[in-house]
Write a protein that holds these residues in place. Structure first.
Motif, short mmCIF file in Angstrom:
data_model
loop_
_atom_site.label_atom_id
_atom_site.label_comp_id
_atom_site.label_asym_id
_atom_site.label_seq_id
_atom_site.Cartn_x
_atom_site.Cartn_y
_atom_site.Cartn_z
N ASP A 232 0.87 -1.17 0.00
CA ASP A 232 0.00 0.00 0.00
C ASP A 232 0.91 1.23 0.00
O ASP A 232 1.45 1.61 1.03
N THR A 233 1.10 1.83 -1.17
CA THR A 233 2.03 2.96 -1.27
C THR A 233 1.47 4.23 -0.64
O THR A 233 2.22 5.15 -0.33
N ALA A 234 0.15 4.30 -0.42
CA ALA A 234 -0.44 5.47 0.24
C ALA A 234 -0.09 5.48 1.72
O ALA A 234 0.14 6.54 2.30
N SER A 235 -0.01 4.31 2.35
CA SER A 235 0.31 4.24 3.78
C SER A 235 1.76 3.86 4.03
O SER A 235 2.25 3.98 5.15
N GLY A 236 2.44 3.37 3.00
CA GLY A 236 3.82 2.93 3.16
C GLY A 236 3.93 1.60 3.90
O GLY A 236 4.96 1.32 4.50
N LYS A 237 2.87 0.78 3.83
CA LYS A 237 2.84 -0.48 4.57
C LYS A 237 2.39 -1.62 3.65
O LYS A 237 1.78 -1.38 2.61
N PRO A 238 2.65 -2.86 4.08
CA PRO A 238 2.08 -4.00 3.34
C PRO A 238 0.55 -3.93 3.38
O PRO A 238 -0.04 -3.46 4.36
N ALA A 239 -0.09 -4.40 2.31
CA ALA A 239 -1.55 -4.42 2.24
C ALA A 239 -2.06 -5.73 2.82
O ALA A 239 -2.24 -6.72 2.11
N ALA A 240 -2.27 -5.75 4.13
CA ALA A 240 -2.75 -6.95 4.82
C ALA A 240 -4.25 -7.09 4.66
O ALA A 240 -4.98 -6.10 4.70
N GLY A 241 -4.72 -8.32 4.43
CA GLY A 241 -6.15 -8.58 4.33
C GLY A 241 -6.76 -8.28 2.97
O GLY A 241 -7.97 -8.18 2.84
N LEU A 242 -5.94 -8.15 1.93
CA LEU A 242 -6.43 -7.87 0.59
C LEU A 242 -6.70 -9.19 -0.13
O LEU A 242 -5.85 -10.06 -0.19
N SER A 243 -7.90 -9.34 -0.68
CA SER A 243 -8.30 -10.55 -1.39
C SER A 243 -7.78 -10.52 -2.83
O SER A 243 -7.85 -9.49 -3.50
N ILE A 244 -7.28 -11.68 -3.27
CA ILE A 244 -6.73 -11.82 -4.62
C ILE A 244 -7.32 -13.09 -5.23
O ILE A 244 -7.26 -14.16 -4.62
N SER A 245 -7.86 -12.98 -6.44
CA SER A 245 -8.34 -14.15 -7.16
C SER A 245 -7.42 -14.42 -8.34
O SER A 245 -7.02 -13.50 -9.05
N LEU A 246 -7.09 -15.69 -8.55
CA LEU A 246 -6.27 -16.12 -9.66
C LEU A 246 -7.14 -16.86 -10.66
O LEU A 246 -7.90 -17.76 -10.28
N PHE A 247 -7.04 -16.47 -11.93
CA PHE A 247 -7.79 -17.09 -13.01
C PHE A 247 -6.84 -17.63 -14.07
O PHE A 247 -5.84 -17.00 -14.38
N LYS A 248 -7.18 -18.77 -14.64
CA LYS A 248 -6.50 -19.29 -15.83
C LYS A 248 -7.31 -18.77 -17.01
O LYS A 248 -8.54 -18.90 -17.05
N VAL A 249 -6.63 -18.14 -17.97
CA VAL A 249 -7.30 -17.51 -19.11
C VAL A 249 -7.02 -18.30 -20.37
O VAL A 249 -5.88 -18.66 -20.65
N SER A 250 -8.07 -18.60 -21.11
CA SER A 250 -7.95 -19.28 -22.40
C SER A 250 -8.96 -18.66 -23.35
O SER A 250 -10.16 -18.89 -23.20
N GLY A 251 -8.50 -17.86 -24.28
CA GLY A 251 -9.41 -17.14 -25.17
C GLY A 251 -10.28 -16.20 -24.37
O GLY A 251 -9.77 -15.38 -23.61
N ASN A 252 -11.60 -16.32 -24.49
CA ASN A 252 -12.52 -15.49 -23.72
C ASN A 252 -12.95 -16.15 -22.41
O ASN A 252 -13.81 -15.64 -21.72
N SER A 253 -12.36 -17.29 -22.10
CA SER A 253 -12.74 -18.05 -20.92
C SER A 253 -11.81 -17.73 -19.74
O SER A 253 -10.59 -17.68 -19.91
N HIS A 254 -12.42 -17.51 -18.58
CA HIS A 254 -11.68 -17.33 -17.33
C HIS A 254 -12.13 -18.43 -16.37
O HIS A 254 -13.31 -18.52 -16.06
N ARG A 255 -11.19 -19.24 -15.90
CA ARG A 255 -11.51 -20.28 -14.92
C ARG A 255 -10.82 -19.91 -13.62
O ARG A 255 -9.60 -19.81 -13.57
N LYS A 256 -11.62 -19.72 -12.56
CA LYS A 256 -11.04 -19.37 -11.28
C LYS A 256 -10.25 -20.55 -10.73
O LYS A 256 -10.77 -21.66 -10.64
N VAL A 257 -9.00 -20.30 -10.37
CA VAL A 257 -8.13 -21.33 -9.81
C VAL A 257 -8.20 -21.29 -8.29
O VAL A 257 -8.31 -22.32 -7.64
N LYS A 258 -8.14 -20.07 -7.72
CA LYS A 258 -8.22 -19.94 -6.27
C LYS A 258 -8.36 -18.48 -5.89
O LYS A 258 -8.11 -17.59 -6.69
N THR A 259 -8.77 -18.28 -4.64
CA THR A 259 -8.81 -16.95 -4.03
C THR A 259 -8.04 -17.04 -2.72
O THR A 259 -8.21 -17.99 -1.97
N VAL A 260 -7.19 -16.04 -2.49
CA VAL A 260 -6.38 -15.98 -1.27
C VAL A 260 -6.51 -14.60 -0.67
O VAL A 260 -6.99 -13.67 -1.31
N VAL A 261 -6.05 -14.46 0.57
CA VAL A 261 -6.04 -13.17 1.25
C VAL A 261 -4.62 -12.95 1.76
O VAL A 261 -4.00 -13.85 2.34
#
Length: 121
Positions: free
Chosen positions: A15-44
């Motif tokens: 978090d460059t606004a606070s100068g700290k790590p962004a704790a508790g931020l949700s991230i979703s990972l998708f595998k992309v193939s053409g117009n298809s997005h398949r969710k692989v996982k979500t982490v925090v």
């Protein structure tokens, strides 16, 4: 197989606004193939703005096109910042390709009004 063998994908968020790590931020990972997005996982992210484990490693790691979607808006709302609605940045997608079995590190530097990324090590 350990996570140091073969390819792996990692990320972290600062978090460059606070100068700290962004704790508790949700991230979703998708595998992309053409117009298809398949969710692989979500982490925090943890207190250091990192994931506790690689997003992909070992047998789960495959070359291809991927997208990380960072829930920046929810993170900034949770910090209590007074921000306009709609926010300038809400979900931040980063699409990238992995062509080799190597370590791919995709960090995000974020503020309510801008972000940057790069291939880290």
């Amino acid at each position: 197989m350990s996570t140091t063998d073969g390819g792996r994908l990692t990320t972290h968020v600062l978090d460059t606004a606070s100068g700290k790590p962004a704790a508790g931020l949700s991230i979703s990972l998708f595998k992309v193939s053409g117009n298809s997005h398949r969710k692989v996982k979500t982490v925090v992210t943890n207190s250091d703005g990192r994931c506790d484990e690689p997003l992909l490693a070992g047998h789960a790691f495959q070359a291809g096109q991927y997208e990380l979607v960072f829930s920046a808006g929810a993170y900034f709302r949770a910090t209590g910042l007074a921000l306009p609605e709609p926010m300038f940045l809400d979900e931040v997608p980063i699409r990238f390709g992995m062509s080799e079995e190597k370590h791919y590190h995709v960090p995000l530097l974020i503020s309510p009004y801008g972000y940057s990324t790069y291939r880290g090590s």
